[in-house]
Design an enzyme around this catalytic site. Structure first.
Site, PDB file in Angstrom:
ATOM      1  CB  SER A 240      -0.961  -0.056   1.190  1.00 28.68           C
ATOM      2  OG  SER A 240      -2.038   0.823   1.023  1.00 28.68           O
TER       3      SER A 240
ATOM      4  CG  ASP B 270      -4.755  -1.565   0.466  1.00 27.87           C
ATOM      5  OD1 ASP B 270      -3.571  -1.919   0.500  1.00 27.87           O
ATOM      6  OD2 ASP B 270      -5.213  -0.656   1.185  1.00 27.87           O
TER       7      ASP B 270
END
Length: 311
Positions: A40, A152
């Site tokens: 991320s 993600d």
């Protein structure tokens, strides 16, 4: 050949400023990672660092304010999200390279929306790898890559030590920004407060009778006031309910904390940096200096341990 140092930069949204501090701390002690594995925002910061675009990224991110951060993106309900992050990433297209052309080994973690599998991105565009790793579900559009829809990486491996090991790291520093989660402290069960020992009254004499009376009266008033405060606090806590967004923040932190812990039991890092970031909201981009300082301090505190491991 010396030992290869792997740096793991974990998820954490605006907390990712701490990763900048860690990188600066490494430069300060003259140590350069041989491998960077990011998840991320960790993939974003690590990628920007390896592309030589960290200063430009920092200048751009410093312009983001908590409630206006989405202005740099494009609102569009599509591909499983409401925000298209493409325009923001295109601003750094001039820096982009393929991962295999970098002088330092790099990998990013994402999650496969179709299978739930953890995906390691170790080839192709650095910017696209970071974009896929940062695709927060529902908020950002999922990213199409090699026939997969990626989201993600924090859903699969928030601090990917296993990826750093797979890329050849002998010594691994992991930066876990969710190790101290943002929980709702006001709902934490309170232990009974031990009452203080009552003050000893002054010796009673004819001359001190009035002093004793005043002391007793003050003790009674103070006790009544303390009881009233405790009752009102208890009533307020009983009436309080978790709010929508704070519950979402806390749930995300708790989830990532437990997931990172589970992964670390299987593939532990040699050094784990866990700065206390619990008071940082995901959009707190305006607290850059504070978070950078926390990351730098966390790294420098373990500098001697790092040198010992690399020796």
């Amino acid at each position: 050949m010396g030992k290869k140092l792997g740096l793991v930069l974990g998820s954490g949204a605006a907390r990712g400023w701490a990763h900048v501090g860690v990188l600066r701390g490494l430069e300060e002690i003259g140590v350069k990672p041989d491998i960077i594995a990011g998840c991320s925002v960790g993939a974003l910061v690590g990628g920007a660092y390896l592309l030589g675009a960290l200063e430009d990224f920092e200048a751009w991110a410093r312009e983001l304010q908590p409630l206006s951060a989405l202005q740099s993106f494009s609102l569009s309900v599509s591909s499983g999200g409401v925000v298209n992050a493409g325009p923001a990433f295109k601003a750094f297209a001039e820096f982009d390279k393929n991962i295999e052309d970098l002088p330092t080994r790099f990998g990013a973690v994402a999650a496969d929306l179709g299978t739930g599998e953890e995906i390691w991105i170790t080839q192709g565009s650095v910017i696209e790898a970071a974009r896929a790793s940062c695709a927060i579900p529902v908020i950002f559009h999922a990213v199409r890559r090699e026939g997969r829809w990626l989201i993600d990486g924090a859903l699969a491996n928030p601090a990917p030590v296993s990826l750093a090991r797979a890329l050849g790291a002998d010594v691994v520093i992991s930066v876990d920004l969710n190790a101290v989660p943002r929980v709702l402290d006001r709902f934490k069960p309170r232990a009974p407060v031990a009452s203080e020992a009552p003050a000893q009254p002054p010796e009673t004499t004819a001359a001190g009778a009035s002093t004793l009376a005043r002391a007793v009266s003050k003790l009674i008033d103070d006790t009544r006031r303390l009881i009233d405060q405790q009752v009102e606090t208890a009533k307020a806590r009983a009436r309080s309910r978790p709010q929508l967004f704070e519950t979402a923040y806390a749930a995300a932190d708790i989830f990532q904390m437990h997931l990172a812990r589970a992964h670390s039991r299987v593939t532990p890092p040699d050094i784990s940096l866990e700065p206390d970031m619990r008071d940082a909201l995901p959009t707190a981009f305006d607290r850059a200096d504070e978070f950078i300082a926390k990351g730098r301090a966390a790294l420098l505190e373990r500098a001697d341990d790092l040198f010992a491991l690399l020796a």
